[in-house]
Design a protein around this motif. Structure first.
Motif, PDB file in Angstrom:
ATOM      1  N   GLU A  73       0.874  -1.172   0.000  1.00 31.75           N
ATOM      2  CA  GLU A  73       0.000   0.000   0.000  1.00 31.75           C
ATOM      3  C   GLU A  73       0.913   1.224   0.000  1.00 31.75           C
ATOM      4  O   GLU A  73       1.407   1.640   1.044  1.00 31.75           O
ATOM      5  N   TRP A  74       1.131   1.782  -1.176  1.00 28.80           N
ATOM      6  CA  TRP A  74       2.112   2.846  -1.334  1.00 28.80           C
ATOM      7  C   TRP A  74       1.604   4.175  -0.795  1.00 28.80           C
ATOM      8  O   TRP A  74       0.416   4.481  -0.905  1.00 28.80           O
ATOM      9  N   PRO A  75       2.498   4.963  -0.207  1.00 26.40           N
ATOM     10  CA  PRO A  75       2.092   6.291   0.301  1.00 26.40           C
ATOM     11  C   PRO A  75       1.549   7.154  -0.829  1.00 26.40           C
ATOM     12  O   PRO A  75       2.030   7.092  -1.967  1.00 26.40           O
ATOM     13  N   LYS A  76       0.555   7.940  -0.525  1.00 27.75           N
ATOM     14  CA  LYS A  76      -0.035   8.818  -1.527  1.00 27.75           C
ATOM     15  C   LYS A  76       1.022   9.793  -2.047  1.00 27.75           C
ATOM     16  O   LYS A  76       1.743  10.407  -1.287  1.00 27.75           O
ATOM     17  N   GLY A  77       1.117   9.909  -3.357  1.00 29.07           N
ATOM     18  CA  GLY A  77       2.085  10.798  -3.971  1.00 29.07           C
ATOM     19  C   GLY A  77       3.451  10.185  -4.198  1.00 29.07           C
ATOM     20  O   GLY A  77       4.315  10.818  -4.806  1.00 29.07           O
ATOM     21  N   SER A  78       3.671   8.953  -3.726  1.00 28.05           N
ATOM     22  CA  SER A  78       4.969   8.300  -3.940  1.00 28.05           C
ATOM     23  C   SER A  78       5.111   7.922  -5.408  1.00 28.05           C
ATOM     24  O   SER A  78       4.129   7.800  -6.150  1.00 28.05           O
ATOM     25  N   LEU A  79       6.347   7.742  -5.849  1.00 26.44           N
ATOM     26  CA  LEU A  79       6.590   7.354  -7.229  1.00 26.44           C
ATOM     27  C   LEU A  79       5.908   6.022  -7.532  1.00 26.44           C
ATOM     28  O   LEU A  79       5.355   5.826  -8.622  1.00 26.44           O
ATOM     29  N   GLU A  80       5.935   5.107  -6.574  1.00 27.10           N
ATOM     30  CA  GLU A  80       5.306   3.803  -6.782  1.00 27.10           C
ATOM     31  C   GLU A  80       3.808   3.935  -7.031  1.00 27.10           C
ATOM     32  O   GLU A  80       3.255   3.297  -7.939  1.00 27.10           O
ATOM     33  N   GLU A  81       3.133   4.778  -6.239  1.00 24.46           N
ATOM     34  CA  GLU A  81       1.694   4.965  -6.434  1.00 24.46           C
ATOM     35  C   GLU A  81       1.413   5.623  -7.779  1.00 24.46           C
ATOM     36  O   GLU A  81       0.458   5.268  -8.480  1.00 24.46           O
ATOM     37  N   ILE A  82       2.232   6.593  -8.156  1.00 28.03           N
ATOM     38  CA  ILE A  82       2.044   7.305  -9.422  1.00 28.03           C
ATOM     39  C   ILE A  82       2.183   6.349 -10.608  1.00 28.03           C
ATOM     40  O   ILE A  82       1.361   6.360 -11.530  1.00 28.03           O
ATOM     41  N   VAL A  83       3.211   5.505 -10.588  1.00 29.82           N
ATOM     42  CA  VAL A  83       3.407   4.537 -11.666  1.00 29.82           C
ATOM     43  C   VAL A  83       2.244   3.545 -11.709  1.00 29.82           C
ATOM     44  O   VAL A  83       1.716   3.221 -12.780  1.00 29.82           O
ATOM     45  N   GLN A  84       1.847   3.075 -10.561  1.00 29.43           N
ATOM     46  CA  GLN A  84       0.737   2.117 -10.476  1.00 29.43           C
ATOM     47  C   GLN A  84      -0.542   2.696 -11.078  1.00 29.43           C
ATOM     48  O   GLN A  84      -1.215   2.049 -11.893  1.00 29.43           O
ATOM     49  N   ASN A  85      -0.872   3.915 -10.712  1.00 34.01           N
ATOM     50  CA  ASN A  85      -2.090   4.544 -11.229  1.00 34.01           C
ATOM     51  C   ASN A  85      -1.972   4.888 -12.712  1.00 34.01           C
ATOM     52  O   ASN A  85      -2.965   4.819 -13.452  1.00 34.01           O
ATOM     53  N   ALA A  86      -0.759   5.244 -13.152  1.00 30.77           N
ATOM     54  CA  ALA A  86      -0.558   5.567 -14.570  1.00 30.77           C
ATOM     55  C   ALA A  86      -0.790   4.341 -15.446  1.00 30.77           C
ATOM     56  O   ALA A  86      -1.415   4.422 -16.508  1.00 30.77           O
ATOM     57  N   VAL A  87      -0.299   3.185 -14.998  1.00 28.72           N
ATOM     58  CA  VAL A  87      -0.500   1.954 -15.773  1.00 28.72           C
ATOM     59  C   VAL A  87      -1.963   1.545 -15.756  1.00 28.72           C
ATOM     60  O   VAL A  87      -2.515   1.110 -16.776  1.00 28.72           O
ATOM     61  N   LYS A  88      -2.634   1.689 -14.619  1.00 26.73           N
ATOM     62  CA  LYS A  88      -4.071   1.378 -14.559  1.00 26.73           C
ATOM     63  C   LYS A  88      -4.855   2.290 -15.512  1.00 26.73           C
ATOM     64  O   LYS A  88      -5.815   1.863 -16.162  1.00 26.73           O
ATOM     65  N   SER A  89      -4.458   3.548 -15.593  1.00 25.67           N
ATOM     66  CA  SER A  89      -5.141   4.488 -16.496  1.00 25.67           C
ATOM     67  C   SER A  89      -4.919   4.096 -17.952  1.00 25.67           C
ATOM     68  O   SER A  89      -5.841   4.166 -18.779  1.00 25.67           O
ATOM     69  N   TRP A  90      -3.693   3.682 -18.287  1.00 29.33           N
ATOM     70  CA  TRP A  90      -3.401   3.241 -19.650  1.00 29.33           C
ATOM     71  C   TRP A  90      -4.216   1.999 -20.006  1.00 29.33           C
ATOM     72  O   TRP A  90      -4.806   1.908 -21.083  1.00 29.33           O
TER      73      TRP A  90
END
Length: 263
Positions: A73-90
């Motif tokens: 469960e990545w911290p909000k705003g972390s690079l890991e969360e950003i990458v995870q959400n970017a791939v889900k959006s794609w």
């Protein structure tokens, strides 16, 4: 390897993605439109988008599966969360938008998808094939192919896996090893085999695989290249484990006529 944090050159990437992900919060306040906290652009300019099924999809079931089964469960705003959400959006755009010009997660003119070292697919080729066919294409002789991508359409490929995983097929980032412009990360895909797959009865068991991927992004943070590496046997080993459906029905009938005290 240790995962990197969102610092230094990653700050611009972080800020850009946070602006986009904040749309879900703003859109949630609009009547009759519910945002998705993991996917940007789900309701962005909805009246101008050509959706494959007439409107934006909902991800309630797979989001629940993701939240119950994720290992990080990545911290909000972390690079890991950003990458995870970017791939889900794609993935959302690839599965539910019919025109490449409506995609906001990629650079349509430069986009290429490479899977397990195979020749790259353009954006249009990937969109025509669909995510499952693009990722599962292989060059094995027909008799050894566990999934025949060239015999499946976009719709049939999604129907196959929607049937096998009725609660969805969740995805998470396990580690991020480098920040933009070339992002390298490890991921995990999983679901519960609770519906039939190609004549095999469901086992109810969790099926999962782990892989590695890289994203090359441009100055606007749109993806230009995706490279994905994984072992398909991890996925199909779980799906082909289910007995043939005819055999499964025979066993069910035998049990139905057996001693009720043995149940």
């Amino acid at each position: 390897m240790e995962s990197t944090s969102a610092s230094g050159s990653n700050k611009n990437f972080q800020a850009g993605q946070l602006d986009k992900s904040s749309m879900a919060t703003e859109e949630a306040a609009v009547p009759k439109i519910v945002g998705d906290k993991y996917r940007s652009f789900l309701h962005d300019d909805g009246e101008k988008i050509e959706w494959r099924h007439g409107g934006p999809p909902t991800y309630d079931d797979v989001n629940k599966l993701f939240e119950e089964g994720r290992t990080k469960e990545w911290p909000k705003g972390s690079l890991e969360e950003i990458v995870q959400n970017a791939v889900k959006s794609w993935e959302m755009e690839l599965s539910h938008k019919t025109r490449l010009k409506d995609f906001k997660t990629i650079n349509p003119e430069k986009f290429k998808l490479f899977v397990n070292g195979r020749e790259g697919l353009s954006g249009e080729e990937t969109l025509e094939l669909g995510s499952y066919n693009a990722l599962l294409k292989n060059s094995l002789p027909k008799e050894f192919q566990y999934y025949k991508a060239d015999e499946e359409t976009f719709e049939s490929s999604h129907d196959v896996f929607r049937s096998a995983f009725p609660r969805g097929f969740a995805w998470e980032v396990l580690n991020v090893y480098s920040g933009p412009p070339e992002i390298a990360f490890k991921y995990r895909h999983w679901g519960f085999f609770e519906g039939p797959y190609k004549g095999h009865a469901p086992t109810g068991e969790r099926v999962q695989f782990v892989g590695l991927a890289t994203l090359k992004v441009d100055e606007s943070l749109r993806v230009e290249e995706v490279e994905v590496y994984y072992d398909p046997a991890e996925l199909f080993g779980g799906l082909l484990k289910g007995p043939p459906i005819s055999e499964s029905k025979h066993h069910a009938g035998t049990a139905a006529h057996g001693c009720p005290l043995s149940k």
